[in-house]
Write an enzyme that holds these catalytic residues in place. Structure first.
Site, PDB file in Angstrom:
ATOM      1  N   ARG A  61       0.851  -1.187   0.000  1.00 47.54           N
ATOM      2  CA  ARG A  61       0.000   0.000   0.000  1.00 47.54           C
ATOM      3  C   ARG A  61       0.889   1.240   0.000  1.00 47.54           C
ATOM      4  O   ARG A  61       1.969   1.221   0.584  1.00 47.54           O
ATOM      5  CB  ARG A  61      -0.759   0.064   1.307  1.00 47.54           C
TER       6      ARG A  61
ATOM      7  N   GLN B  69       4.708   1.821   1.082  1.00 39.76           N
ATOM      8  CA  GLN B  69       5.286   0.687   1.818  1.00 39.76           C
ATOM      9  C   GLN B  69       6.465   0.041   1.102  1.00 39.76           C
ATOM     10  O   GLN B  69       7.486  -0.264   1.722  1.00 39.76           O
ATOM     11  CB  GLN B  69       4.214  -0.392   2.050  1.00 39.76           C
TER      12      GLN B  69
ATOM     13  N   GLY C 159      -3.389   4.428  10.001  1.00 38.09           N
ATOM     14  CA  GLY C 159      -4.038   3.275   9.399  1.00 38.09           C
ATOM     15  C   GLY C 159      -3.506   2.942   8.021  1.00 38.09           C
ATOM     16  O   GLY C 159      -3.963   1.996   7.373  1.00 38.09           O
TER      17      GLY C 159
ATOM     18  N   GLY D 198      -0.581   1.807   7.221  1.00 38.21           N
ATOM     19  CA  GLY D 198       0.242   0.600   7.218  1.00 38.21           C
ATOM     20  C   GLY D 198       1.727   0.892   7.383  1.00 38.21           C
ATOM     21  O   GLY D 198       2.565   0.301   6.703  1.00 38.21           O
ATOM     22  N   LYS D 199       2.043   1.778   8.306  1.00 45.82           N
ATOM     23  CA  LYS D 199       3.447   2.117   8.527  1.00 45.82           C
ATOM     24  C   LYS D 199       4.247   0.946   9.070  1.00 45.82           C
ATOM     25  O   LYS D 199       5.417   0.775   8.736  1.00 45.82           O
ATOM     26  CB  LYS D 199       3.550   3.318   9.490  1.00 45.82           C
ATOM     27  N   SER D 200       3.611   0.106   9.884  1.00 47.18           N
ATOM     28  CA  SER D 200       4.361  -0.953  10.561  1.00 47.18           C
ATOM     29  C   SER D 200       5.052  -1.916   9.599  1.00 47.18           C
ATOM     30  O   SER D 200       6.159  -2.380   9.860  1.00 47.18           O
ATOM     31  CB  SER D 200       3.446  -1.753  11.478  1.00 47.18           C
TER      32      SER D 200
ATOM     33  N   CYS E  81     -10.812  24.224  -0.374  1.00 45.24           N
ATOM     34  CA  CYS E  81     -11.013  22.803  -0.082  1.00 45.24           C
ATOM     35  C   CYS E  81     -10.162  22.377   1.111  1.00 45.24           C
ATOM     36  O   CYS E  81      -8.997  22.730   1.227  1.00 45.24           O
ATOM     37  CB  CYS E  81     -10.634  21.984  -1.318  1.00 45.24           C
TER      38      CYS E  81
ATOM     39  N   CYS F  57     -15.830  18.037   0.797  1.00 48.13           N
ATOM     40  CA  CYS F  57     -15.751  18.679   2.118  1.00 48.13           C
ATOM     41  C   CYS F  57     -16.793  19.807   2.173  1.00 48.13           C
ATOM     42  O   CYS F  57     -17.466  20.076   1.185  1.00 48.13           O
ATOM     43  CB  CYS F  57     -14.352  19.226   2.384  1.00 48.13           C
TER      44      CYS F  57
ATOM     45  N   CYS G 212     -16.163  22.466  -0.487  1.00 48.26           N
ATOM     46  CA  CYS G 212     -16.404  22.045  -1.868  1.00 48.26           C
ATOM     47  C   CYS G 212     -17.894  21.928  -2.156  1.00 48.26           C
ATOM     48  O   CYS G 212     -18.332  22.066  -3.291  1.00 48.26           O
ATOM     49  CB  CYS G 212     -15.728  20.707  -2.148  1.00 48.26           C
TER      50      CYS G 212
HETATM   51  P1  ADP Z   1      -0.342   2.767  10.882  1.00 49.88           P
HETATM   52  O1  ADP Z   1       0.764   2.430  11.835  1.00 49.88           O
HETATM   53  O2  ADP Z   1       0.161   3.471   9.669  1.00 49.88           O
HETATM   54  O3  ADP Z   1      -1.475   3.496  11.522  1.00 49.88           O
HETATM   55  P2  ADP Z   1      -0.644  -0.089  10.723  1.00 49.88           P
HETATM   56  O4  ADP Z   1       0.742  -0.430  10.349  1.00 49.88           O
HETATM   57  O5  ADP Z   1      -1.041  -0.317  12.136  1.00 49.88           O
HETATM   58  O6  ADP Z   1      -0.971   1.419  10.337  1.00 49.88           O
HETATM   59  O7  ADP Z   1      -1.628  -0.835   9.730  1.00 49.88           O
HETATM   60  C1  ADP Z   1      -3.007  -0.568   9.712  1.00 49.88           C
HETATM   61  C2  ADP Z   1      -3.780  -1.760   9.214  1.00 49.88           C
HETATM   62  O8  ADP Z   1      -3.550  -1.974   7.832  1.00 49.88           O
HETATM   63  C3  ADP Z   1      -3.400  -3.053   9.913  1.00 49.88           C
HETATM   64  O9  ADP Z   1      -4.584  -3.733  10.223  1.00 49.88           O
HETATM   65  C4  ADP Z   1      -2.597  -3.795   8.880  1.00 49.88           C
HETATM   66  O10 ADP Z   1      -2.716  -5.183   9.042  1.00 49.88           O
HETATM   67  C5  ADP Z   1      -3.206  -3.333   7.564  1.00 49.88           C
HETATM   68  N1  ADP Z   1      -2.265  -3.354   6.426  1.00 49.88           N
HETATM   69  C6  ADP Z   1      -1.029  -2.825   6.396  1.00 49.88           C
HETATM   70  N2  ADP Z   1      -0.448  -3.010   5.188  1.00 49.88           N
HETATM   71  C7  ADP Z   1      -1.338  -3.654   4.411  1.00 49.88           C
HETATM   72  C8  ADP Z   1      -1.336  -4.127   3.036  1.00 49.88           C
HETATM   73  N3  ADP Z   1      -0.296  -3.943   2.241  1.00 49.88           N
HETATM   74  N4  ADP Z   1      -2.444  -4.747   2.604  1.00 49.88           N
HETATM   75  C9  ADP Z   1      -3.510  -4.920   3.427  1.00 49.88           C
HETATM   76  N5  ADP Z   1      -3.580  -4.519   4.701  1.00 49.88           N
HETATM   77  C10 ADP Z   1      -2.515  -3.879   5.210  1.00 49.88           C
HETATM   78 MG    MG Z   2       1.322   2.747  13.769  1.00 48.63          MG
END
Ligand code: ADP
Ligand code: MG
Length: 605
Positions: free
Chosen positions: A11, A14, A34, A36-38, A389, A423, A426
């Site tokens: 995503r 990443q 949300g 997907g930073k982890s 906006c 928004c 807009c």
């Molecule tokens: P952040 O730290 O950016 O807020 P997280 O790393 O906690 O986000 O990820 C948020 C959600 O997205 C988690 O439930 C994770 O499993 C999901 N996720 C992360 N990368 C992907 C991906 N490439 N495809 C589908 N789901 C993903």
């Molecule tokens: Mg996080």
């Protein structure tokens, strides 16, 4: 990625972060909450020998991550204030075994700690030292990295101590992750963590920090600033109405200014409605077990709305938060906290209640904060803008004109500076805005404050001739401002100074004051009293562009152009803004094709 995490594709940024991480680069990764930073460190952690150390601000965040990783059979451990003695011992033993190269000991792939471990635990840093000596320290990850900066909205002193990481372990790459990182915070972050300057592109430049930044805009979030009534009672009324009309039985959060407000709002939302809105209160002084219980009740729907201070939120992963309501004092905070809505990807509303008088109230609250003035002005600018906006405003605010090299990710269908189309601004029908030539009233207000400082309320009353045309600013408190600030009341003759009253309503006069602030003709000065801080308006150097002219000159069109947009008064039933349904309705109508044109066709009413 597929085998361990079950994801089919990357995503946002990443993939870039993972690759740069595998290359051992210093990285700043900015992705929305949300987003997907982890994965940006978890995947590389599994693919490269050694231990990845993750520094995260909150126990709850760490516990959550560990749980998910263990579910995926990843060997992850944590060392926090809540880790038991035996568990810590065990972790230390394993780290020791890794350092001594014991053949049968599997590596700890991910070790999560809170920042005070780095700041305060010699035992821990010495364990890291041993790993470092045998090249088993793979990378440092600083999660929620904006906590490093005093310019951010969630500064944590222990994060500043993370500067020792680069000092003690100069060869270990650092990955800093955040969802809210405006340029000032980014600069601070690089400096504090001793990361090298940013470079663009990784191949040509083998050193330097690489910045990855995904668009912060999330399509399913509908931003709106709604008019806030003058009284508490009316405000509660309007909020209750909003919730019942738009989000009956749906989950939400109301962010309040203070612990006291949070408790009052929770009580009043419940009491005010026939259809009782089930609320809970969350702030730093709520007992830990209470917090836990509330969180559970909220998660399973027994509590509908949490009324909270900003203590609530980081690490909240409830997907179906359908609305977040704010009474906020910082734009970073508004962005970050409203990001807790709609994590499941479905439509959600992010609402800010604001009235012009809040401008100086917010200023009083943030007075004394680091860079408080700039923060306040960004907030006021955002809240008072009825045309631009919201998505574009955020994009500007978070990237400004910084000539940063961005490895940014572009969505297929729209670039960052295209209007979102859904928004409040807009979807506002153009005919609901009246753009008035406000040269004369602007001149009048500036003339008045040139004579003497006033609070916004005083200035507006005085200018409109309320109270016989003479108002006085309360004296004292001013920091040696001299003229006109003697003790007691000083009368200013509106006829003499401004050639008569300002012909605007109270609200319009307030809006004009805010406009003059935003445009830099007025500035605020602070006078602390025993209980609070009074905020006065005074002319800036720029004000002379107006005040050097006479009233006759201004009336003949001399002086700078000054157009002020006002919201026209519309009857209640048709004001999209008061019901707050505009974003949702128009979005639904224009779904799939969120162009301003398609949105314009549905001014909700
Ligand atoms: P952040 O730290 O950016 O807020 P997280 O790393 O906690 O986000 O990820 C948020 C959600 O997205 C988690 O439930 C994770 O499993 C999901 N996720 C992360 N990368 C992907 C991906 N490439 N495809 C589908 N789901 C993903
Ligand atoms: Mg996080």
């Amino acid at each position: 990625m597929k085998a361990v995490f079950g994801f089919d594709r990357f995503r946002l940024v990443q993939e870039g972060i993972c690759n740069a991480s595998m290359d051992g680069r210093d990285i700043v990764g900015i992705m929305p909450t949300g987003g997907g930073k982890s994965l940006g460190y978890q995947l590389p952690a599994l693919l490269v020998p050694g231990c990845t150390l993750v520094i995260s601000p909150l126990l709850s965040l760490i516990a959550d991550q560990i749980m998910h990783l263990r579910e995926a059979n990843v060997d992850a451990v944590m060392l926090t204030g809540a880790t038991s003695k035996e568990e810590s011992m065990h972790v230390y033993q394993r780290l020791q075994a890794m350092a001594s190269g014991a053949p049968d000991a599997p590596d700890i792939k991910l070790c999560y700690v809170t920042p005070e471990k780095i700041a305060k635990s010699k035992t821990f840093t010495s364990a890291l030292q041993k790993l470092y000596q045998v090249n088993k320290l793979a990378r440092f990850v600083i999660d929620e990295a904006h906590c490093v900066s005093q310019q951010g909205h969630d500064f944590r002193p222990d994060y500043q101590k993370l500067s020792v990481l680069r000092q003690l372990f100069p060869n270990v790459p650092i990955l800093a992750l955040s969802a809210t990182c405006p340029p000032a915070v980014l600069r601070d972050l690089l400096k504090t963590l001793r990361m090298p300057a940013l470079v663009s592109g990784t191949a040509a430049t083998p050193t330097g920090t690489v910045l990855f930044s995904a668009p912060l805009y999330r399509k399913n979030l509908h931003y709106a600033v709604l008019p806030k009534p003058a009284s508490w009672r009316e405000t509660i009324h309007v909020m209750t109405d909003y919730i019942l009309k738009n989000h009956r039985n749906e989950t939400g959060i109301v962010y309040c200014h203070s612990k006291k407000d949070a408790a009052l709002v929770a009580n009043d939302l419940y009491e005010n409605s026939n259809h009782k809105i089930l609320t809970g209160v969350y702030h730093s002084e709520v007992r830990d077990d209470e917090k836990q219980r509330l969180h559970e009740r909220w998660r399973d729907g027994r509590v509908q709305v949490i009324c909270a201070t900003i203590a609530f939120g980081m690490g909240i992963d409830k997907g179906d938060v359908r609305f977040v309501i704010h009474h906020t004092k910082s734009l970073d905070g508004f962005y970050q906290e409203s990001g807790r809505a709609g994590r499941d990807g479905k439509d959600a509303d992010c609402v800010l209640y604001y009235r012009a008088q809040d401008a100086t109230r917010i200023a009083a609250m943030t007075c004394g904060d680091h860079n408080g003035d700039d923060k306040v002005m960004s907030m006021i600018k955002f809240a008072s803008d009825i045309e631009e906006c919201r998505k574009i405003q955020f994009a500007r605010y978070f990237s400004e004109s910084s000539n940063l090299s961005l490895n940014s990710w572009e969505t297929e269908e729209e670039d960052a500076l295209a209007r979102c189309g859904h928004c409040d601004n807009c979807t506002r029908p153009p005919e609901s805005i009246e753009r008035r030539d406000a040269r004369l009233p602007a001149w009048q207000l500036l003339r008045l404050v040139s004579r003497q400082q006033f609070t916004m309320a005083q200035l507006c009353d005085l200018a409109r001739g309320v109270g016989g045309g003479n108002a006085g600013a309360a004296g004292g408190g001013a920091k040696g401002k001299g003229k006109g600030r003697s003790k007691g009341k000083v009368a200013v003759d509106i006829e003499e100074v401004a050639g008569g009253k300002v012909e605007l309503s109270k609200e319009q006069t307030e809006v004009l004051c805010v406009r003059l602030l935003v445009e830099g003709y007025l500035q605020m000065s602070y006078a602390p009293t025993a209980y609070s801080v009074n905020v006065y308006l005074e002319p800036s150097a720029k004000a002379a562009r107006f005040t050097r002219f006479s009233r006759a000159d201004i009336e003949q069109g001399k002086g700078p152009e000054f157009v002020c947009p006002f919201l026209k008064k519309v009857t209640k039933r048709t004001t999209a803004a008061t019901t707050g349904t505009s974003a949702k309705k128009s979005h639904k109508a224009s779904k799939g094709k969120s162009t301003p044109q398609s949105a314009k066709a549905t001014p909700s009413g």
